[in-house]
Write a protein that holds these residues in place. Sequence first.
Motif, PDB file in Angstrom:
ATOM      1  N   GLU A   1      13.010   4.223 -18.138  1.00 33.27           N
ATOM      2  CA  GLU A   1      12.420   5.553 -18.319  1.00 33.27           C
ATOM      3  C   GLU A   1      11.682   5.875 -17.024  1.00 33.27           C
ATOM      4  O   GLU A   1      11.093   4.993 -16.406  1.00 33.27           O
ATOM      5  N   GLU A   2      11.687   7.135 -16.674  1.00 32.04           N
ATOM      6  CA  GLU A   2      11.183   7.533 -15.358  1.00 32.04           C
ATOM      7  C   GLU A   2       9.719   7.129 -15.105  1.00 32.04           C
ATOM      8  O   GLU A   2       9.426   6.576 -14.043  1.00 32.04           O
ATOM      9  N   PRO A   3       8.773   7.377 -16.031  1.00 32.49           N
ATOM     10  CA  PRO A   3       7.382   7.015 -15.714  1.00 32.49           C
ATOM     11  C   PRO A   3       7.220   5.514 -15.481  1.00 32.49           C
ATOM     12  O   PRO A   3       6.478   5.100 -14.586  1.00 32.49           O
TER      13      PRO A   3
ATOM     14  N   ALA B   1      12.457   7.101  -8.458  1.00 30.10           N
ATOM     15  CA  ALA B   1      12.758   7.076  -9.893  1.00 30.10           C
ATOM     16  C   ALA B   1      13.407   8.377 -10.358  1.00 30.10           C
ATOM     17  O   ALA B   1      14.296   8.370 -11.204  1.00 30.10           O
ATOM     18  N   ASP B   2      12.991   9.520  -9.792  1.00 28.04           N
ATOM     19  CA  ASP B   2      13.542  10.787 -10.284  1.00 28.04           C
ATOM     20  C   ASP B   2      14.991  10.975  -9.848  1.00 28.04           C
ATOM     21  O   ASP B   2      15.732  11.726 -10.470  1.00 28.04           O
ATOM     22  N   ILE B   3      15.411  10.281  -8.792  1.00 30.30           N
ATOM     23  CA  ILE B   3      16.825  10.339  -8.396  1.00 30.30           C
ATOM     24  C   ILE B   3      17.602   9.307  -9.217  1.00 30.30           C
ATOM     25  O   ILE B   3      18.670   9.596  -9.755  1.00 30.30           O
TER      26      ILE B   3
ATOM     27  N   GLN C   1       9.576   3.475 -14.339  1.00 29.33           N
ATOM     28  CA  GLN C   1      10.217   3.164 -13.055  1.00 29.33           C
ATOM     29  C   GLN C   1       9.303   3.540 -11.884  1.00 29.33           C
ATOM     30  O   GLN C   1       9.286   2.870 -10.865  1.00 29.33           O
ATOM     31  N   LYS C   2       8.530   4.595 -12.055  1.00 31.89           N
ATOM     32  CA  LYS C   2       7.595   4.994 -10.978  1.00 31.89           C
ATOM     33  C   LYS C   2       6.543   3.901 -10.786  1.00 31.89           C
ATOM     34  O   LYS C   2       6.169   3.576  -9.654  1.00 31.89           O
TER      35      LYS C   2
ATOM     36  N   LYS D   1      17.157   8.251 -12.101  1.00 29.60           N
ATOM     37  CA  LYS D   1      17.370   8.592 -13.518  1.00 29.60           C
ATOM     38  C   LYS D   1      18.612   9.479 -13.728  1.00 29.60           C
ATOM     39  O   LYS D   1      19.168   9.505 -14.816  1.00 29.60           O
ATOM     40  N   ASN D   2      19.032  10.158 -12.666  1.00 32.99           N
ATOM     41  CA  ASN D   2      20.219  11.000 -12.783  1.00 32.99           C
ATOM     42  C   ASN D   2      21.531  10.235 -12.572  1.00 32.99           C
ATOM     43  O   ASN D   2      22.605  10.785 -12.712  1.00 32.99           O
TER      44      ASN D   2
END
Length: 214
Positions: free
Chosen positions: A158-160, A142-144, A162-163, A146-147
């Motif tokens: 949203e990242e949380p 997710a943290d990749i 997606q995690k 989102k970029n």
Amino acid sequence: MEQRYVRGALIVFEGLDRSGKTTQVNRLLQDLEGTKERYPYRGMRFPDRTPANPINIEICDYLSKKKELPAREAHLLFTKQRQNQKDEMERFLQNGTTLVVDRYSHSGAAYSAAKGLPLDWCMAQEEGLPKPDLVIFLDLFADIAKNRSGFGEERFEEEPFQKRVYEQYMQLQDETWLRVNASKTEEEIAAEVRQAVLRVIEECREKPISHFGD
Ligand code: NYM
């Protein structure tokens, strides 16, 4: 006498938002064009956003945040869209056409379970639908994701969240899944996908279609 089957394969792409599914689906469809006499194919995607019927329109309104829905109701809306395509999908598969599908039942379950619905209940709503012969999971954290461009405009992006979707996907994996490292180059991914798809198309020619819940 033993029954012989010559049918198409159900190939599904799954992954987080912005994991590159649509790019890879399009590449695979282009690849298959070269062998379409031998392996007829057809592309599909869920959700279907064409304004062809009230369900599709309601899904679009929900995803664009124009409309709110309780989690179970939203889940059943996405499921209904798939159930409505069931007979057509079966017909194509039985006729020997391979279906390449951009998101399917596992998206339904993973996104709804990430909102807090029980994963088993979510998957139970998919019973009776043809089960994929191959799920290509484009594996990107997710943290990749989102970029990557385009992320963040729609519901769920949203990242949380997606995690949590990622965690649910991990619970759904079985022997039909191929996890592909989605941070490789487009070409590398396409080559890996193509090899797996051609293998599975050959393997399932002689097998009956299986279904969720069988
Ligand atoms: N989605 C997709 C669901 O919530 N349930 C489903 O059953 C399916 C198939 O819709 N964020 C969500 C996941 C995605 C969005 O995005 C569809 P896209 O970019 O059209 O694949």
